[in-house]
Structures are given as structure tokens and as C-alpha cells.
Design a protein around this motif. Structure first.
Motif, mmCIF file in Angstrom:
data_model
loop_
_atom_site.group_PDB
_atom_site.id
_atom_site.type_symbol
_atom_site.label_atom_id
_atom_site.label_comp_id
_atom_site.label_asym_id
_atom_site.label_seq_id
_atom_site.Cartn_x
_atom_site.Cartn_y
_atom_site.Cartn_z
ATOM 1 N N PHE A 67 0.941 -1.184 0.039
ATOM 2 C CA PHE A 67 0.266 0.142 -0.136
ATOM 3 C C PHE A 67 0.895 1.279 0.030
ATOM 4 N N TYR A 68 2.011 1.234 0.827
ATOM 5 C CA TYR A 68 3.063 2.167 0.454
ATOM 6 C C TYR A 68 3.702 2.271 -0.802
ATOM 7 N N ARG A 69 3.850 1.202 -1.582
ATOM 8 C CA ARG A 69 4.573 1.027 -2.745
ATOM 9 C C ARG A 69 6.065 0.966 -2.637
ATOM 10 N N GLU A 70 6.381 0.211 -1.359
ATOM 11 C CA GLU A 70 7.920 0.147 -0.972
ATOM 12 C C GLU A 70 8.677 -0.359 -2.283
ATOM 13 N N GLY A 71 9.717 0.098 -2.194
ATOM 14 C CA GLY A 71 10.527 -0.607 -3.224
ATOM 15 C C GLY A 71 10.366 0.017 -4.856
ATOM 16 N N ARG A 72 9.446 0.920 -4.714
ATOM 17 C CA ARG A 72 9.176 1.597 -6.093
ATOM 18 C C ARG A 72 9.195 2.865 -5.822
ATOM 19 N N CYS A 73 7.986 3.284 -5.238
ATOM 20 C CA CYS A 73 7.848 4.987 -5.020
ATOM 21 C C CYS A 73 8.029 5.294 -3.656
ATOM 22 N N ARG A 123 -3.573 14.414 -10.793
ATOM 23 C CA ARG A 123 -2.321 13.451 -10.880
ATOM 24 C C ARG A 123 -1.527 13.659 -9.513
ATOM 25 N N LEU A 124 -1.139 12.495 -9.101
ATOM 26 C CA LEU A 124 -0.438 12.379 -7.826
ATOM 27 C C LEU A 124 0.891 11.878 -8.019
ATOM 28 N N ALA A 125 2.120 12.622 -7.516
ATOM 29 C CA ALA A 125 3.126 11.926 -7.729
ATOM 30 C C ALA A 125 3.877 11.731 -6.301
ATOM 31 N N GLN A 126 4.144 10.418 -6.127
ATOM 32 C CA GLN A 126 4.594 9.816 -4.839
ATOM 33 C C GLN A 126 6.186 9.838 -4.974
ATOM 34 N N MET A 127 6.830 10.674 -4.428
ATOM 35 C CA MET A 127 8.322 10.588 -4.334
ATOM 36 C C MET A 127 8.978 10.746 -3.091
ATOM 37 N N THR A 128 9.049 9.408 -2.411
ATOM 38 C CA THR A 128 8.956 9.309 -1.116
ATOM 39 C C THR A 128 10.519 8.250 -0.841
ATOM 40 N N SER A 129 11.322 8.434 0.197
ATOM 41 C CA SER A 129 12.314 7.484 0.678
ATOM 42 C C SER A 129 12.452 7.285 1.932
ATOM 43 N N ILE A 130 12.779 5.933 2.263
ATOM 44 C CA ILE A 130 12.778 5.683 3.812
ATOM 45 C C ILE A 130 13.620 6.451 4.710
ATOM 46 N N GLY A 131 13.628 7.057 5.543
ATOM 47 C CA GLY A 131 14.531 7.849 6.383
ATOM 48 C C GLY A 131 15.072 9.077 5.859
ATOM 49 N N CYS A 132 14.467 9.620 4.884
ATOM 50 C CA CYS A 132 15.070 10.734 4.051
ATOM 51 C C CYS A 132 13.924 11.634 4.021
ATOM 52 N N PRO A 133 13.917 12.952 4.925
ATOM 53 C CA PRO A 133 13.011 14.019 4.848
ATOM 54 C C PRO A 133 13.210 14.845 3.836
ATOM 55 N N PRO A 134 12.373 15.538 3.588
ATOM 56 C CA PRO A 134 12.200 16.393 2.456
ATOM 57 C C PRO A 134 12.968 17.939 2.773
#
Length: 302
Positions: A67-73, A123-134
Motif C-alpha cells: 500500500f506504500y509502494r515500497e521499493g518502487r515509490c 495526478r499524484l506524484a509520490q516521491m518518498t524515501s525511507i528515512g529521508c526527509p524533504p
């Protein structure tokens, strides 16, 4: 003395001299038995059979990371930002409006709720990374690709110019004031709307474990799980929320208080509705389940 001479002493000699192998095997088997029971208790959250029926489902709750699209988004620490190229949902084919969700896993846990309201609208762009704040320019030794990932997201933002940028993170573990670098850059680029999402409630351990302990100890009320919890919350949440709210006001951007959505004097919501496994807000010590994400995002200003 007679019992020592006739029974205890011969027994000790027998075990010590005649059966060292049996002693060793007994010790090894004992250790293995204890280890196996400890693992079972851990996996069953304290032996499931002891729990009332109302608590058994909660004790075995498992979350699907898809549901979080881990490993992709939602990038893992070893991944580079190239994987994010496929993380822009189509939304409404006729809409040119783009919303960027930028941050760590505490941004990713907003994706289920945002994608639900985005369908057919933008359109929703999900650009997220574990342990990496914006936070632009931030280098984290344990997350070697974090700075480069944020730089690439910024380059994408300059190219695509999303109508709205949502910045979210697990702010209590970072120097959140540094997000001002990102905000100032986005404002100078002319981004129309910047939403800064405050910290989500954080628990000292898994929410389900706290609920089980609380209900188990509340025999007077029939081991019923509470709808809200005040015990077990990590400190500084409300303070960080207030500080970020003040910053956003002075910076001229929108602030979304997740703390205000979920918490009040009686504690923070543990369930989106009646206490039931399908209504659990968080699957660990803070990350939202899909119902939790849907509920929180439904309270966001449009």
C-alpha cells in the motif's frame, strides 16, 4: 550424614564421572526448549490463547507494505531516485493539475488516502524515501542516497511545476527547522501551494501492543480496547506541532496538523471508528494503516 554418604554423594559422582554426555545433552535441550518458547511467545504476542477473543485479531495484525509502494515509490536506503520515474499516477486524463508528495515513510503513509481523493481529479506524484526527509542539502550517513534523491526530486519539480507540494516526515527525529531550505526554494520557484504536514502521533512501541496491554489490565470493563489512548505516546509531539504551525504561519505556507486531527485532551485516536482490527489507525508505532491514512487525509483542507 547417612543420606549424604549413601545417596547424594554417589549420585553426584555418577553424574559427574559416568554421564558427562547426558549432562551436556540435558543442558542443550533445556536451552533449546526455553528459546523455542520465547520465540513462540514473541510471535503470538504473549501466547494468543490467553487473550480474550476481542484482542486476538489485534495481536496478529499484519500490514501489507504494498500500500506504500515500497521499493518502487517509497525507496529503500540502497535505492537511487531513478526508480521514482514511474511514480506519477495518471489521475484524470484531462487534468493538468499535479500534486507532489515528498518526504520519508511518514509521507508515504499518506499515499493511500491521497490517492483515494485524487482519483478523477488530479495526478499524484509520490516521491518518498525511507528515512529521508524533504530537506534539501541534508546528508545522512546511514542513507547515502538521500541528498541526491532530494536534488533529483527538486529537478523534477522545476521541470513539471506541480500545482501543490506536500512535505511530510517523521519530524521529531530530524532538525525539522532545516525544512525552511526546501520551502524557500519552492517559493522562489513559484510553486502555488505548499502544504507542510506536521508530525503524526508516535507511540513508544507498537500501537497494537499498547492496546492489548491496556485492555488486558482493564478487567473491570471487560478487557475492552479504548477508542483513544493517552498513555504510551512519545513526548514532544504537541510541542513540535505547535512550533511547526508557528513557522508555517510566518513562512506564508499551509500547515496541516495531524496531531489536531487525531488528538485531544483525552488522548489520540487508536481507531478510526469502533475498536476493531479493520479500524486500527497505525500498524506499528506511528505509520498509518490504509483506514488510518484514508481517515486522516479526509480531514485535510482541500
Amino acid at each position: 550424614k547417612l543420606s549424604f554418604r549413601l545417596i547424594e554423594n554417589p549420585a553426584r559422582k555418577y553424574l559427574a564421572q559416568e554421564k558427562p554426555f547426558m549432562q551436556s545433552m540435558a543442558l542443550i535441550l533445556g536451552v533449546l526448549f526455553i528459546a523455542a518458547n520465547a520465540q513462540y511467545i514473541k510471535e503470538t504476542h504473549g501466547v494468543n490463547s490467553r487473550l480474550p477473543a476481542s484482542l486476538r485479531d489485534i495481536s496478529s495484525f499484519k500490514f501489507d507494505y504494498a500500500f506504500y509502494r515500497e521499493g518502487r515509490c517509497l525507496l529503500r536506503p540502497e535505492q537511487t531516485a531513478t526508480a521514482l520515474a514511474s511514480c506519477i499516477d495518471s489521475g484524470h486524463a484531462e487534468s493538468s493539475e499535479i500534486v507532489l508528495l515528498w518526504g520519508d515513510s511518514y509521507a508515504a503513509h499518506l499515499y493511500p488516502g491521497l490517492s483515494k481523493i485524487a482519483t478523477g481529479k488530479w495526478r499524484l506524484a509520490q516521491m518518498t524515501s525511507i528515512g529521508c526527509p524533504p530537506i534539501l542539502g541534508l546528508e545522512i550517513p546511514a542513507k547515502p542516497h538521500c541528498k541526491a534523491t532530494n536534488d533529483i526530486i527538486l529537478d523534477w519539480t522545476k521541470s513539471e511545476m506541480p500545482n501543490r507540494v506536500i512535505l511530510a516526515g517523521n519530524w521529531v527525529i530530524y532538525d525539522w527547522q532545516q525544512v525552511s531550505r526546501t520551502v524557500d526554494t519552492l517559493k522562489s520557484m513559484g510553486v502555488k501551494r505548499i502544504d507542510l504536514v506536521g508530525p503524526a502521533p508516535m507511540w513508544k512501541k507498537n500501537l497494537s501492543s499498547i492496546l492489548i496491554e491496556t485492555a488486558w489490565n482493564d478487567e473491570a470493563h471487560g478487557h475492552v480496547m479504548p477508542h483513544r489512548l493517552s498513555q504510551g505516546l512519545k513526548p514532544r509531539l504537541s510541542q513540535t506541532d505547535r512550533e511547526m504551525k508557528d513557522y508555517a504561519h510566518h513562512a506564508g505556507i499551509n500547515f496541516i496538523s495531524v496531531y489536531d486531527i487525531l488528538c485531544e485532551a483525552g488522548g489520540c485516536l487508536a481507531f478510526v471508528d469502533e475498536p476493531h482490527i479493520d479500524n486500527l489507525i497505525a500498524w506499528d508505532n506511528g505509520h498509518f494503516t490504509v483506514p488510518g491514512s484514508n481517515y486522516v487525509v479526509s480531514k485535510f483542507p482541500r
